[in-house]
Design a protein around this motif. Structure first.
Motif, PDB file in Angstrom:
ATOM      1  N   SER A  95      65.013  42.120   9.991  1.00  0.00           N
ATOM      2  CA  SER A  95      64.561  41.192  11.039  1.00  0.00           C
ATOM      3  C   SER A  95      65.188  40.928  12.381  1.00  0.00           C
ATOM      4  CB  SER A  95      64.552  39.881  10.452  1.00  0.00           C
ATOM      5  OG  SER A  95      64.003  38.798  11.452  1.00  0.00           O
ATOM      6  N   TRP A  96      64.490  40.844  13.419  1.00  0.00           N
ATOM      7  CA  TRP A  96      65.168  40.814  14.833  1.00  0.00           C
ATOM      8  C   TRP A  96      65.590  39.166  14.976  1.00  0.00           C
ATOM      9  CZ3 TRP A  96      68.019  43.487  17.766  1.00  0.00           C
ATOM     10  CH2 TRP A  96      68.063  42.794  19.149  1.00  0.00           C
ATOM     11  N   ASN A  97      64.709  38.204  14.635  1.00  0.00           N
ATOM     12  CA  ASN A  97      65.108  36.837  14.661  1.00  0.00           C
ATOM     13  C   ASN A  97      66.241  36.564  13.793  1.00  0.00           C
ATOM     14  OD1 ASN A  97      64.392  34.023  13.531  1.00  0.00           O
ATOM     15  ND2 ASN A  97      63.272  34.077  15.488  1.00  0.00           N
ATOM     16  N   GLN A  98      66.899  36.014  14.289  1.00  0.00           N
ATOM     17  CA  GLN A  98      68.266  35.652  13.575  1.00  0.00           C
ATOM     18  C   GLN A  98      68.133  34.676  12.465  1.00  0.00           C
ATOM     19  OE1 GLN A  98      72.177  35.337  15.806  1.00  0.00           O
ATOM     20  NE2 GLN A  98      70.832  36.101  17.551  1.00  0.00           N
ATOM     21  N   ALA A  99      67.278  33.701  12.555  1.00  0.00           N
ATOM     22  CA  ALA A  99      67.043  32.644  11.603  1.00  0.00           C
ATOM     23  C   ALA A  99      66.356  33.261  10.485  1.00  0.00           C
ATOM     24  CB  ALA A  99      66.159  31.643  12.160  1.00  0.00           C
ATOM     25  N   THR A 100      65.363  34.055  10.659  1.00  0.00           N
ATOM     26  CA  THR A 100      64.533  34.693   9.638  1.00  0.00           C
ATOM     27  C   THR A 100      65.681  35.875   8.887  1.00  0.00           C
ATOM     28  OG1 THR A 100      62.563  34.744  11.169  1.00  0.00           O
ATOM     29  CG2 THR A 100      62.313  36.455   9.337  1.00  0.00           C
ATOM     30  N   TYR A 101      66.270  36.479   9.468  1.00  0.00           N
ATOM     31  CA  TYR A 101      67.177  37.415   8.933  1.00  0.00           C
ATOM     32  C   TYR A 101      67.794  36.625   7.810  1.00  0.00           C
ATOM     33  CZ  TYR A 101      70.341  41.328   8.077  1.00  0.00           C
ATOM     34  OH  TYR A 101      71.110  42.459   7.536  1.00  0.00           O
ATOM     35  N   ARG A 102      68.591  35.262   8.293  1.00  0.00           N
ATOM     36  CA  ARG A 102      69.294  34.581   7.402  1.00  0.00           C
ATOM     37  C   ARG A 102      68.586  34.031   6.307  1.00  0.00           C
ATOM     38  NH1 ARG A 102      74.536  32.291   7.411  1.00  0.00           N
ATOM     39  NH2 ARG A 102      74.731  32.990   9.527  1.00  0.00           N
ATOM     40  N   LYS A 103      67.363  33.709   6.518  1.00  0.00           N
ATOM     41  CA  LYS A 103      66.578  33.239   5.414  1.00  0.00           C
ATOM     42  C   LYS A 103      66.140  34.490   4.451  1.00  0.00           C
ATOM     43  CE  LYS A 103      61.967  31.372   4.758  1.00  0.00           C
ATOM     44  NZ  LYS A 103      60.762  30.548   5.439  1.00  0.00           N
ATOM     45  N   VAL A 104      65.937  35.636   4.987  1.00  0.00           N
ATOM     46  CA  VAL A 104      65.903  36.690   4.097  1.00  0.00           C
ATOM     47  C   VAL A 104      66.631  37.173   3.181  1.00  0.00           C
ATOM     48  CG1 VAL A 104      65.008  39.133   4.048  1.00  0.00           C
ATOM     49  CG2 VAL A 104      63.705  37.723   5.434  1.00  0.00           C
ATOM     50  N   THR A 105      68.000  37.399   3.929  1.00  0.00           N
ATOM     51  CA  THR A 105      69.050  37.931   3.304  1.00  0.00           C
ATOM     52  C   THR A 105      70.353  36.896   2.918  1.00  0.00           C
ATOM     53  OG1 THR A 105      70.366  38.180   5.437  1.00  0.00           O
ATOM     54  CG2 THR A 105      68.736  39.814   4.987  1.00  0.00           C
ATOM     55  N   GLY A 106      70.305  35.571   3.395  1.00  0.00           N
ATOM     56  CA  GLY A 106      71.384  34.788   3.131  1.00  0.00           C
ATOM     57  C   GLY A 106      72.609  35.015   3.896  1.00  0.00           C
ATOM     58  N   ARG A 107      72.526  36.052   5.055  1.00  0.00           N
ATOM     59  CA  ARG A 107      73.522  36.324   5.646  1.00  0.00           C
ATOM     60  C   ARG A 107      73.279  36.468   7.290  1.00  0.00           C
ATOM     61  NH1 ARG A 107      78.813  36.585   3.243  1.00  0.00           N
ATOM     62  NH2 ARG A 107      78.500  37.364   1.223  1.00  0.00           N
ATOM     63  N   PRO A 108      74.280  36.676   8.122  1.00  0.00           N
ATOM     64  CA  PRO A 108      73.862  36.670   9.527  1.00  0.00           C
ATOM     65  C   PRO A 108      73.534  38.119   9.982  1.00  0.00           C
ATOM     66  CG  PRO A 108      76.224  36.731   9.340  1.00  0.00           C
ATOM     67  CD  PRO A 108      75.742  36.439   7.930  1.00  0.00           C
ATOM     68  N   LEU A 109      72.939  38.467  11.115  1.00  0.00           N
ATOM     69  CA  LEU A 109      72.278  39.580  11.623  1.00  0.00           C
ATOM     70  C   LEU A 109      73.391  40.237  12.121  1.00  0.00           C
ATOM     71  CD1 LEU A 109      70.086  41.825  12.235  1.00  0.00           C
ATOM     72  CD2 LEU A 109      69.393  39.916  14.052  1.00  0.00           C
ATOM     73  N   HIS A 110      74.252  39.802  12.971  1.00  0.00           N
ATOM     74  CA  HIS A 110      75.017  40.604  13.860  1.00  0.00           C
ATOM     75  C   HIS A 110      75.950  41.553  13.510  1.00  0.00           C
ATOM     76  CE1 HIS A 110      79.207  38.592  13.338  1.00  0.00           C
ATOM     77  NE2 HIS A 110      78.186  37.624  12.974  1.00  0.00           N
ATOM     78  N   PRO A 111      76.309  41.794  12.172  1.00  0.00           N
ATOM     79  CA  PRO A 111      77.150  42.842  11.720  1.00  0.00           C
ATOM     80  C   PRO A 111      76.387  44.086  11.407  1.00  0.00           C
ATOM     81  CG  PRO A 111      77.660  40.819  10.241  1.00  0.00           C
ATOM     82  CD  PRO A 111      76.321  40.627  11.120  1.00  0.00           C
ATOM     83  N   THR A 112      75.081  43.796  11.192  1.00  0.00           N
ATOM     84  CA  THR A 112      74.282  45.288  11.161  1.00  0.00           C
ATOM     85  C   THR A 112      73.913  45.678  12.458  1.00  0.00           C
ATOM     86  OG1 THR A 112      72.990  44.270   8.955  1.00  0.00           O
ATOM     87  CG2 THR A 112      71.661  45.796  10.653  1.00  0.00           C
ATOM     88  N   LEU A 113      73.782  44.744  13.732  1.00  0.00           N
ATOM     89  CA  LEU A 113      73.788  45.292  14.910  1.00  0.00           C
ATOM     90  C   LEU A 113      74.712  45.986  15.484  1.00  0.00           C
ATOM     91  CD1 LEU A 113      71.609  42.446  16.496  1.00  0.00           C
ATOM     92  CD2 LEU A 113      70.693  44.265  15.228  1.00  0.00           C
ATOM     93  N   ASP A 114      75.884  45.338  15.144  1.00  0.00           N
ATOM     94  CA  ASP A 114      77.240  45.922  15.473  1.00  0.00           C
ATOM     95  C   ASP A 114      77.397  47.380  14.958  1.00  0.00           C
ATOM     96  OD1 ASP A 114      77.857  43.717  16.972  1.00  0.00           O
ATOM     97  OD2 ASP A 114      79.273  42.730  15.483  1.00  0.00           O
ATOM     98  N   PHE A 115      76.900  47.502  13.698  1.00  0.00           N
ATOM     99  CA  PHE A 115      77.179  48.781  13.070  1.00  0.00           C
ATOM    100  C   PHE A 115      76.053  49.863  13.732  1.00  0.00           C
ATOM    101  CE2 PHE A 115      76.398  51.463   9.144  1.00  0.00           C
ATOM    102  CZ  PHE A 115      77.242  52.123   8.955  1.00  0.00           C
ATOM    103  N   ALA A 116      75.016  49.445  13.866  1.00  0.00           N
ATOM    104  CA  ALA A 116      73.872  50.192  14.652  1.00  0.00           C
ATOM    105  C   ALA A 116      74.464  50.947  15.726  1.00  0.00           C
ATOM    106  CB  ALA A 116      72.589  49.471  14.558  1.00  0.00           C
ATOM    107  N   ARG A 117      75.241  49.747  16.688  1.00  0.00           N
ATOM    108  CA  ARG A 117      75.725  50.380  17.894  1.00  0.00           C
ATOM    109  C   ARG A 117      76.557  51.333  17.834  1.00  0.00           C
ATOM    110  NH1 ARG A 117      75.311  44.538  18.832  1.00  0.00           N
ATOM    111  NH2 ARG A 117      73.463  44.070  20.025  1.00  0.00           N
TER     112      ARG A 117
END
Length: 278
Positions: free
Chosen positions: A166-188
């Motif tokens: 997900s790109w929406n952070q609230a949706t990402y946390r709802k889907v996974t139970g975790r925050p989004l930013h580590p995934t984006l950091d890894f992608a960068r």
């Protein structure tokens, strides 16, 4: 972007019972003066078209820090449910198919669960698949534990299959139970390294299919410069029986799979950003 506190460290659970011995001759790690790499393995399989290019030898590791609502392998979440297995055993299995796989333009993929929950074992497998068997290597990951991937591990990885749920952070946390930013950091980080990436995005009606959400993932992926393919994966309920068997409620029981038109619209967003989407 909203700032999230760092996640609590994950404590690996004890590994499961010993598995059977190697099925093909190998050089044991002890014979070269080092301790064998041991991991918790759920299973292995041969697959075509879903775990990277060509026919792949796929090793599914046990243990995952995410708890995705639509996970089709919830039986891989806990490390203690896997088999305690050495890298020698896995490489011995892969060796049986290495010539066929290489001829078919395939390779070896480490999946899960989450492979980076066991970075030493994952790194050992990737290194040996690549340098001992001469296979193309792929890492299938959510990116949440990307900081655990050493530069050496990534050097032995030809392709990263990166789930951006997900790109929406609230949706990402709802889907996974975790925050989004580590995934984006890894992608960068992968972009800086010039590592080839295939992005995977699961399209769930009423959850991840909002136009702005799809647009956000597409714009981010296009801006990286190293994404050569996007898989728009339609949500399905094929794993629901596993949830039931584990006594876990499958919260998306009433969610329909996306229609062909919804899938086509999502793919069009990615292609509109110049990405190859399937």
């Amino acid at each position: 972007m909203t700032s999230f506190p760092p996640p609590a460290p994950d404590t690996p659970a004890p590994a499961g019972p010993p598995s059977r011995g190697p099925t093909a001759p190998v050089t044991p790690a002890a014979a070269v003066g080092r301790r064998p790499a041991v991991g918790s393995v759920h299973s292995w399989d041969l697959s075509t078209g879903v775990d990277g290019p060509g026919t792949r030898f796929v090793t599914f590791l046990s243990g995952c820090p995410l708890s995705c609502l639509y996970c089709h392998n919830p039986d891989t979440w806990r490390m203690r449910d896997g088999k305690r297995t050495t890298a020698d055993e896995i490489v011995a299995e892969a060796r049986k198919y290495a010539r066929f796989i290489a001829t078919a333009g395939g390779g070896a993929t480490i999946s899960g669960g989450e492979p980076l929950l066991q970075p030493v074992f994952t790194g050992e497998l990737l290194h040996r698949f690549k340098h001992e068997l001469g296979l193309h290597t792929a890492l299938d990951t959510s990116g949440f534990l990307g900081a655990r991937a050493t530069d050496a591990l990534l050097r032995d990885t030809d392709l990263v299959l990166l789930d951006i749920k997900s790109w929406n952070q609230a949706t990402y946390r709802k889907v996974t139970g975790r925050p989004l930013h580590p995934t984006l950091d890894f992608a960068r980080r992968l972009a800086v390294l010039g590592k080839e990436v295939h992005v995977r995005f699961v399209l769930v009606p009423g959850l991840t299919d909002e136009a702005a959400n799809v647009e956000g993932v597409a714009a981010f992926a296009a801006g990286l410069g190293n994404v050569t393919r996007v898989d728009v994966l339609p949500f399905h309920k094929l794993g629901e029986s596993k949830w039931n068997a584990l006594g876990r409620p499958f919260l998306l029981h009433d969610t329909p799979s996306p229609t062909p038109e919804q899938i086509a619209r999502a793919r069009a967003v990615f292609t509109g950003h110049g990405l190859y989407a399937v």
